[in-house]
Design a protein around this motif. Structure first.
Motif, PDB file in Angstrom:
ATOM      1  N   ALA A 197     -25.141 -14.617  29.221  1.00  0.00           N
ATOM      2  CA  ALA A 197     -24.156 -13.360  28.674  1.00  0.00           C
ATOM      3  C   ALA A 197     -25.128 -12.006  28.518  1.00  0.00           C
ATOM      4  CB  ALA A 197     -23.705 -13.744  26.876  1.00  0.00           C
ATOM      5  N   ASP A 198     -26.582 -12.294  27.807  1.00  0.00           N
ATOM      6  CA  ASP A 198     -27.270 -10.914  27.853  1.00  0.00           C
ATOM      7  C   ASP A 198     -27.594 -10.084  29.028  1.00  0.00           C
ATOM      8  OD1 ASP A 198     -28.759  -9.758  25.550  1.00  0.00           O
ATOM      9  OD2 ASP A 198     -30.391 -10.707  26.938  1.00  0.00           O
ATOM     10  N   ARG A 199     -28.153 -11.754  29.750  1.00  0.00           N
ATOM     11  CA  ARG A 199     -27.958 -10.658  31.856  1.00  0.00           C
ATOM     12  C   ARG A 199     -26.944 -10.455  31.817  1.00  0.00           C
ATOM     13  NH1 ARG A 199     -31.159 -15.999  31.171  1.00  0.00           N
ATOM     14  NH2 ARG A 199     -29.583 -17.259  32.203  1.00  0.00           N
TER      15      ARG A 199
ATOM     16  N   TRP B 125     -44.102  -8.195  18.646  1.00  0.00           N
ATOM     17  CA  TRP B 125     -42.547  -8.701  19.084  1.00  0.00           C
ATOM     18  C   TRP B 125     -42.541 -10.088  19.305  1.00  0.00           C
ATOM     19  CZ3 TRP B 125     -40.236  -4.489  18.714  1.00  0.00           C
ATOM     20  CH2 TRP B 125     -40.709  -3.094  19.291  1.00  0.00           C
ATOM     21  N   THR B 126     -40.887  -9.981  19.469  1.00  0.00           N
ATOM     22  CA  THR B 126     -40.246 -11.898  19.184  1.00  0.00           C
ATOM     23  C   THR B 126     -40.252 -11.835  21.268  1.00  0.00           C
ATOM     24  OG1 THR B 126     -38.704 -11.657  17.583  1.00  0.00           O
ATOM     25  CG2 THR B 126     -37.998 -13.487  19.793  1.00  0.00           C
ATOM     26  N   ARG B 127     -40.741 -13.011  21.943  1.00  0.00           N
ATOM     27  CA  ARG B 127     -40.802 -13.757  23.336  1.00  0.00           C
ATOM     28  C   ARG B 127     -40.177 -13.500  24.198  1.00  0.00           C
ATOM     29  NH1 ARG B 127     -46.725 -14.565  24.663  1.00  0.00           N
ATOM     30  NH2 ARG B 127     -45.842 -15.567  27.129  1.00  0.00           N
ATOM     31  N   TYR B 128     -39.921 -12.682  25.163  1.00  0.00           N
ATOM     32  CA  TYR B 128     -38.256 -12.595  25.891  1.00  0.00           C
ATOM     33  C   TYR B 128     -39.019 -14.365  26.940  1.00  0.00           C
ATOM     34  CZ  TYR B 128     -34.994 -12.021  29.289  1.00  0.00           C
ATOM     35  OH  TYR B 128     -33.120 -12.566  29.494  1.00  0.00           O
ATOM     36  N   PRO B 129     -37.808 -15.062  27.770  1.00  0.00           N
ATOM     37  CA  PRO B 129     -36.737 -15.174  26.676  1.00  0.00           C
ATOM     38  C   PRO B 129     -36.751 -16.567  25.394  1.00  0.00           C
ATOM     39  CG  PRO B 129     -36.653 -16.576  28.820  1.00  0.00           C
ATOM     40  CD  PRO B 129     -38.481 -16.232  28.884  1.00  0.00           C
TER      41      PRO B 129
ATOM     42  N   GLU C 244     -38.573 -16.720  22.270  1.00  0.00           N
ATOM     43  CA  GLU C 244     -38.243 -16.802  21.079  1.00  0.00           C
ATOM     44  C   GLU C 244     -37.262 -16.565  20.068  1.00  0.00           C
ATOM     45  OE1 GLU C 244     -43.374 -16.799  20.625  1.00  0.00           O
ATOM     46  OE2 GLU C 244     -42.331 -14.558  20.028  1.00  0.00           O
ATOM     47  N   PHE C 245     -36.401 -15.718  21.258  1.00  0.00           N
ATOM     48  CA  PHE C 245     -34.943 -15.446  21.307  1.00  0.00           C
ATOM     49  C   PHE C 245     -34.117 -16.914  20.377  1.00  0.00           C
ATOM     50  CE2 PHE C 245     -36.848 -12.363  22.849  1.00  0.00           C
ATOM     51  CZ  PHE C 245     -36.769 -11.012  22.314  1.00  0.00           C
ATOM     52  N   VAL C 246     -33.266 -16.292  19.329  1.00  0.00           N
ATOM     53  CA  VAL C 246     -31.794 -17.439  19.218  1.00  0.00           C
ATOM     54  C   VAL C 246     -30.903 -17.454  19.804  1.00  0.00           C
ATOM     55  CG1 VAL C 246     -31.202 -18.834  17.562  1.00  0.00           C
ATOM     56  CG2 VAL C 246     -33.642 -17.432  16.748  1.00  0.00           C
TER      57      VAL C 246
ATOM     58  N   PRO D  90     -26.568  -8.771  21.692  1.00  0.00           N
ATOM     59  CA  PRO D  90     -26.937  -8.114  22.931  1.00  0.00           C
ATOM     60  C   PRO D  90     -28.756  -7.338  22.585  1.00  0.00           C
ATOM     61  CG  PRO D  90     -24.950  -6.982  23.590  1.00  0.00           C
ATOM     62  CD  PRO D  90     -25.129  -7.049  21.712  1.00  0.00           C
ATOM     63  N   LEU D  91     -29.642  -8.095  23.787  1.00  0.00           N
ATOM     64  CA  LEU D  91     -30.790  -8.043  23.752  1.00  0.00           C
ATOM     65  C   LEU D  91     -31.393  -5.903  24.340  1.00  0.00           C
ATOM     66  CD1 LEU D  91     -33.001 -11.062  24.060  1.00  0.00           C
ATOM     67  CD2 LEU D  91     -32.479  -9.565  22.191  1.00  0.00           C
ATOM     68  N   SER D  92     -31.594  -5.349  23.573  1.00  0.00           N
ATOM     69  CA  SER D  92     -32.308  -4.329  24.718  1.00  0.00           C
ATOM     70  C   SER D  92     -34.124  -3.943  24.386  1.00  0.00           C
ATOM     71  CB  SER D  92     -31.770  -2.935  23.442  1.00  0.00           C
ATOM     72  OG  SER D  92     -30.424  -2.795  24.456  1.00  0.00           O
TER      73      SER D  92
ATOM     74  N   GLN E 214     -37.957  -3.229  24.898  1.00  0.00           N
ATOM     75  CA  GLN E 214     -38.069  -2.494  24.171  1.00  0.00           C
ATOM     76  C   GLN E 214     -39.488  -1.521  24.834  1.00  0.00           C
ATOM     77  OE1 GLN E 214     -36.875  -0.300  21.996  1.00  0.00           O
ATOM     78  NE2 GLN E 214     -35.243  -1.362  22.374  1.00  0.00           N
ATOM     79  N   LEU E 215     -39.777  -2.505  25.915  1.00  0.00           N
ATOM     80  CA  LEU E 215     -40.586  -1.985  27.304  1.00  0.00           C
ATOM     81  C   LEU E 215     -41.203  -0.495  27.477  1.00  0.00           C
ATOM     82  CD1 LEU E 215     -43.299  -3.839  28.030  1.00  0.00           C
ATOM     83  CD2 LEU E 215     -41.951  -4.267  30.698  1.00  0.00           C
ATOM     84  N   ARG E 216     -39.718  -0.164  27.673  1.00  0.00           N
ATOM     85  CA  ARG E 216     -39.947   1.229  28.117  1.00  0.00           C
ATOM     86  C   ARG E 216     -39.796   2.728  26.769  1.00  0.00           C
ATOM     87  NH1 ARG E 216     -37.593  -1.892  31.466  1.00  0.00           N
ATOM     88  NH2 ARG E 216     -39.085  -2.052  33.769  1.00  0.00           N
TER      89      ARG E 216
HETATM   90  N1  UYC Z   1     -38.311  -8.210  24.737  1.00  0.00           N
HETATM   91  O1  UYC Z   1     -40.667  -8.190  23.418  1.00  0.00           O
HETATM   92  N2  UYC Z   1     -40.273  -7.787  28.687  1.00  0.00           N
HETATM   93  C1  UYC Z   1     -37.198  -9.029  28.890  1.00  0.00           C
HETATM   94  C2  UYC Z   1     -37.049  -8.165  24.417  1.00  0.00           C
HETATM   95  C3  UYC Z   1     -40.811  -5.510  24.317  1.00  0.00           C
HETATM   96  C4  UYC Z   1     -41.349  -7.525  27.721  1.00  0.00           C
HETATM   97  C5  UYC Z   1     -35.801  -8.506  28.804  1.00  0.00           C
HETATM   98  C6  UYC Z   1     -36.490  -7.901  23.236  1.00  0.00           C
HETATM   99  C7  UYC Z   1     -42.026  -5.707  23.909  1.00  0.00           C
HETATM  100  C8  UYC Z   1     -41.997  -7.649  29.938  1.00  0.00           C
HETATM  101  C9  UYC Z   1     -35.130  -8.635  28.076  1.00  0.00           C
HETATM  102  C10 UYC Z   1     -37.526  -8.000  22.438  1.00  0.00           C
HETATM  103  C11 UYC Z   1     -42.872  -5.857  25.404  1.00  0.00           C
HETATM  104  C12 UYC Z   1     -41.185  -8.411  30.598  1.00  0.00           C
HETATM  105  C13 UYC Z   1     -36.018  -8.251  26.678  1.00  0.00           C
HETATM  106  C14 UYC Z   1     -39.079  -8.365  23.748  1.00  0.00           C
HETATM  107  C15 UYC Z   1     -42.253  -6.363  26.163  1.00  0.00           C
HETATM  108  C16 UYC Z   1     -39.510  -7.980  29.533  1.00  0.00           C
HETATM  109  C17 UYC Z   1     -35.622  -9.089  30.399  1.00  0.00           C
HETATM  110  C18 UYC Z   1     -38.556  -6.994  21.214  1.00  0.00           C
HETATM  111  C19 UYC Z   1     -44.534  -6.342  25.212  1.00  0.00           C
HETATM  112  C20 UYC Z   1     -40.545  -8.595  31.676  1.00  0.00           C
HETATM  113  C21 UYC Z   1     -34.660  -7.793  30.855  1.00  0.00           C
HETATM  114  C22 UYC Z   1     -37.768  -5.791  20.848  1.00  0.00           C
HETATM  115  C23 UYC Z   1     -45.346  -6.614  23.827  1.00  0.00           C
HETATM  116  C24 UYC Z   1     -40.080  -7.396  32.518  1.00  0.00           C
HETATM  117  C25 UYC Z   1     -35.497  -6.835  31.559  1.00  0.00           C
HETATM  118  C26 UYC Z   1     -40.560  -6.740  32.790  1.00  0.00           C
HETATM  119  C27 UYC Z   1     -38.573  -8.095  29.399  1.00  0.00           C
HETATM  120  C28 UYC Z   1     -35.947  -8.512  25.219  1.00  0.00           C
HETATM  121  C29 UYC Z   1     -42.740  -6.999  27.180  1.00  0.00           C
HETATM  122  C30 UYC Z   1     -33.801  -8.822  27.747  1.00  0.00           C
HETATM  123  C31 UYC Z   1     -35.093  -7.568  22.840  1.00  0.00           C
HETATM  124  C32 UYC Z   1     -42.216  -4.269  23.698  1.00  0.00           C
HETATM  125  C33 UYC Z   1     -43.202  -8.364  30.080  1.00  0.00           C
HETATM  126  N3  UYC Z   1     -37.518  -7.984  27.275  1.00  0.00           N
HETATM  127  N4  UYC Z   1     -40.639  -5.944  25.284  1.00  0.00           N
HETATM  128  O2  UYC Z   1     -35.019  -5.825  30.305  1.00  0.00           O
HETATM  129  O3  UYC Z   1     -40.327  -5.396  32.943  1.00  0.00           O
HETATM  130  O4  UYC Z   1     -36.222  -6.716  32.014  1.00  0.00           O
HETATM  131  O5  UYC Z   1     -41.216  -6.839  32.938  1.00  0.00           O
HETATM  132  O6  UYC Z   1     -40.004  -4.645  24.237  1.00  0.00           O
END
Ligand code: UYC
Length: 227
Positions: free
Chosen positions: A105-107, A186-190, A192-194, A205-207, A209-211
């Protein structure tokens, strides 16, 4: 027994969600008399909140013929009306949420936000913060209601917004509260999330924060939440 059923009925109609939810669970386990109370509750569309979402979930997985027949007739697609000003189809999201498949659902939620933002966002698979203000109010309210109704009121953007405002819009404190970050980590996706209701309130749902935080900042500041 009838006295117990009428006590649970009263509890179901109270305005305390915790009491309502426990009444729903007990009624679902009280045989056909309990099932018929849940059916009456769902017949009143004004009750379409998290207690109704839970009642819907329990009826749909119960082995009561009356319950199944009622749902098939009255709510074949779920109890949340899927309003959209952009013709976006939220039924896949409704099905995943009512089945408590929160990771999928989150995706799908991210996918729907991309659809709202337009073809460029669908292709890049993420939403640029400048695209958020033009999301229709109706669509955000639909997405949010789906999350809240099928999560016992624990998940949803408006829930995250409440927490964020309560923390004076401090992002770091919000990350801790949502269990998106622990200390500096940071909690690692996917993994480490609950992905169930044992998660903290607002966890989903998640947002990503990478950008940066601005997409989420615009989302939580959207006019939809002022209604
Ligand atoms: N991820 O860490 N996230 C991804 C979260 C960050 C990262 C997707 C949430 C920190 C990379 C979702 C948090 C970070 C990818 C989320 C979180 C980071 C990725 C899939 C806590 C590194 C691979 C949807 C705030 C320190 C994709 C999507 C890529 C994916 C969610 C790394 C839903 C809430 C700062 C490398 N993470 N994300 O958006 O684009 O791709 O490379 O928030």
């Amino acid at each position: 027994d009838p006295a117990q059923t009428s006590k649970l009925t009263e509890q179901l109609l109270s305005n305390n969600l915790k009491r309502q939810l426990s009444a729903v669970t007990e009624l679902a386990n009280t045989g056909e008399s309990g099932i018929s109370v849940l059916i009456n509750f769902l017949e009143d569309v004004a009750n379409c909140g998290p207690a109704a979402g839970r009642a819907y979930q329990l009826l749909s997985t119960s082995d009561s013929v009356a319950g199944q027949t009622f749902l098939a007739k009255t709510y074949p697609h779920g109890i949340v009306p899927l309003n959209s000003d952009r013709g976006v189809d939220y039924q896949p999201l409704q099905e995943l949420l009512m089945a408590q498949e929160f990771e999928a659902a989150d995706r799908v939620t991210l996918q729907k936000l991309c659809e709202l933002a337009g073809p460029a966002a669908v292709q890049r698979k993420w939403v640029y913060f400048t695209e958020v203000d033009s999301f229709p109010v109706a669509d955000l309210l639909t997405i949010d209601r789906l999350w809240r109704v099928y999560s016992e009121d624990r998940f949803g953007f408006s829930k995250q917004r409440e927490l964020w405002l309560g923390l004076n819009q401090n992002w770091n404190r919000l990350w801790e509260k949502l269990a998106w970050k622990s200390g500096n980590i940071w909690t690692r996706y996917p993994g480490e999330f609950v992905w169930d209701l044992s998660a903290p309130v607002g966890h989903l749902p998640l947002s990503n924060q990478l950008r940066g935080v601005r997409m989420m900042e615009f989302l939580l500041s959207h006019a939809a939440w002022n209604q």
